[in-house]
Design a protein around this motif. Structure first.
Motif, PDB file in Angstrom:
ATOM      1  N   ARG A  34      -8.480  32.320 -21.774  1.00 26.86           N
ATOM      2  CA  ARG A  34      -7.504  32.999 -21.021  1.00 26.86           C
ATOM      3  C   ARG A  34      -6.416  32.319 -20.086  1.00 26.86           C
ATOM      4  O   ARG A  34      -5.367  32.364 -20.456  1.00 26.86           O
ATOM      5  CB  ARG A  34      -8.002  34.261 -20.998  1.00 26.86           C
ATOM      6  N   VAL A  35      -7.042  31.877 -19.056  1.00 29.36           N
ATOM      7  CA  VAL A  35      -6.559  31.370 -18.000  1.00 29.36           C
ATOM      8  C   VAL A  35      -5.441  30.076 -18.738  1.00 29.36           C
ATOM      9  O   VAL A  35      -4.413  29.756 -18.257  1.00 29.36           O
ATOM     10  CB  VAL A  35      -7.403  30.752 -17.105  1.00 29.36           C
ATOM     11  N   ALA A  36      -6.249  29.114 -19.466  1.00 32.55           N
ATOM     12  CA  ALA A  36      -5.379  28.081 -19.903  1.00 32.55           C
ATOM     13  C   ALA A  36      -4.438  28.382 -21.077  1.00 32.55           C
ATOM     14  O   ALA A  36      -3.132  27.819 -20.758  1.00 32.55           O
ATOM     15  CB  ALA A  36      -6.527  27.027 -20.774  1.00 32.55           C
ATOM     16  N   GLU A  37      -4.246  29.436 -21.664  1.00 37.68           N
ATOM     17  CA  GLU A  37      -3.428  30.089 -22.540  1.00 37.68           C
ATOM     18  C   GLU A  37      -2.289  30.641 -21.579  1.00 37.68           C
ATOM     19  O   GLU A  37      -1.182  30.311 -21.899  1.00 37.68           O
ATOM     20  CB  GLU A  37      -3.918  31.145 -23.681  1.00 37.68           C
ATOM     21  N   GLN A  38      -2.662  31.083 -20.578  1.00 43.82           N
ATOM     22  CA  GLN A  38      -1.629  31.681 -19.506  1.00 43.82           C
ATOM     23  C   GLN A  38      -0.765  30.549 -19.055  1.00 43.82           C
ATOM     24  O   GLN A  38       0.541  30.439 -18.986  1.00 43.82           O
ATOM     25  CB  GLN A  38      -1.977  32.571 -18.703  1.00 43.82           C
ATOM     26  N   HIS A  39      -1.663  29.527 -18.795  1.00 48.01           N
ATOM     27  CA  HIS A  39      -0.813  28.310 -18.103  1.00 48.01           C
ATOM     28  C   HIS A  39       0.067  27.580 -19.049  1.00 48.01           C
ATOM     29  O   HIS A  39       1.153  27.243 -18.584  1.00 48.01           O
ATOM     30  CB  HIS A  39      -1.768  27.304 -17.493  1.00 48.01           C
ATOM     31  N   GLU A  72     -14.722  32.156 -22.799  1.00 46.46           N
ATOM     32  CA  GLU A  72     -13.589  32.866 -23.000  1.00 46.46           C
ATOM     33  C   GLU A  72     -12.712  33.202 -21.860  1.00 46.46           C
ATOM     34  O   GLU A  72     -11.339  33.116 -22.097  1.00 46.46           O
ATOM     35  CB  GLU A  72     -14.051  34.347 -23.597  1.00 46.46           C
ATOM     36  N   ALA A  73     -12.831  33.304 -20.700  1.00 44.73           N
ATOM     37  CA  ALA A  73     -12.202  33.577 -19.656  1.00 44.73           C
ATOM     38  C   ALA A  73     -11.503  32.512 -19.116  1.00 44.73           C
ATOM     39  O   ALA A  73     -10.154  32.238 -18.851  1.00 44.73           O
ATOM     40  CB  ALA A  73     -13.241  33.996 -18.375  1.00 44.73           C
ATOM     41  N   ALA A  74     -11.802  31.307 -19.094  1.00 47.18           N
ATOM     42  CA  ALA A  74     -11.365  29.891 -19.006  1.00 47.18           C
ATOM     43  C   ALA A  74     -10.272  29.461 -20.090  1.00 47.18           C
ATOM     44  O   ALA A  74      -9.037  29.090 -19.775  1.00 47.18           O
ATOM     45  CB  ALA A  74     -12.315  28.757 -19.148  1.00 47.18           C
ATOM     46  N   THR A 106     -17.891  33.123 -20.084  1.00 44.33           N
ATOM     47  CA  THR A 106     -17.142  32.147 -19.049  1.00 44.33           C
ATOM     48  C   THR A 106     -15.929  31.471 -19.713  1.00 44.33           C
ATOM     49  O   THR A 106     -14.843  31.190 -19.269  1.00 44.33           O
ATOM     50  CB  THR A 106     -18.106  31.139 -18.287  1.00 44.33           C
ATOM     51  N   ASP A 148       3.167  29.738 -19.483  1.00 46.41           N
ATOM     52  CA  ASP A 148       3.921  29.556 -18.281  1.00 46.41           C
ATOM     53  C   ASP A 148       4.808  28.159 -18.434  1.00 46.41           C
ATOM     54  O   ASP A 148       5.701  27.960 -18.098  1.00 46.41           O
ATOM     55  CB  ASP A 148       3.280  29.570 -17.017  1.00 46.41           C
TER      56      ASP A 148
END
Length: 70
Positions: free
Chosen positions: A32-37, A28-30, A26, A40
Motif C-alpha cells: 500500500r505504501v509503495a503504491e501511494q509513492h 500488504e502494508a508495504a 506486513t 505520488d
C-alpha cells in the motif's frame, strides 16, 4: 509418545501459520505504501511535464530569432 509428536507438529504448524499471516499483513502494508509513492511520483511527473511544456511555450513566444533559425 504418538500424541506428543502430534501435539508438537500441531504447535509448529500453528506457529508457522501465525508467522506467515504476520508476514502477509506486513507485506500488504508495504505494498500500500509503495503504491501511494508510485501514485505520488506519477502526479509529480505529470505536473513537471505540464510546467516544462508551459515553459517551452513561453520561451518560444519570447524568442527574437526567426522561426527558420530555430
Amino acid at each position: 509418545m504418538k500424541n506428543i509428536l502430534f501435539i508438537g507438529a500441531l504447535a509448529i504448524s500453528i506457529g508457522l501459520i501465525i508467522f506467515l499471516y504476520q508476514r502477509l499483513i506486513t507485506t500488504e502494508a508495504a505494498l500500500r505504501v509503495a503504491e501511494q509513492h508510485f501514485t505520488d511520483c506519477q502526479q509529480v511527473t505529470f505536473q513537471l511535464q505540464n510546467e516544462l511544456s508551459t515553459d517551452k511555450k513561453g520561451a518560444a513566444a519570447t524568442t527574437t530569432t526567426a522561426p527558420s533559425a530555430r
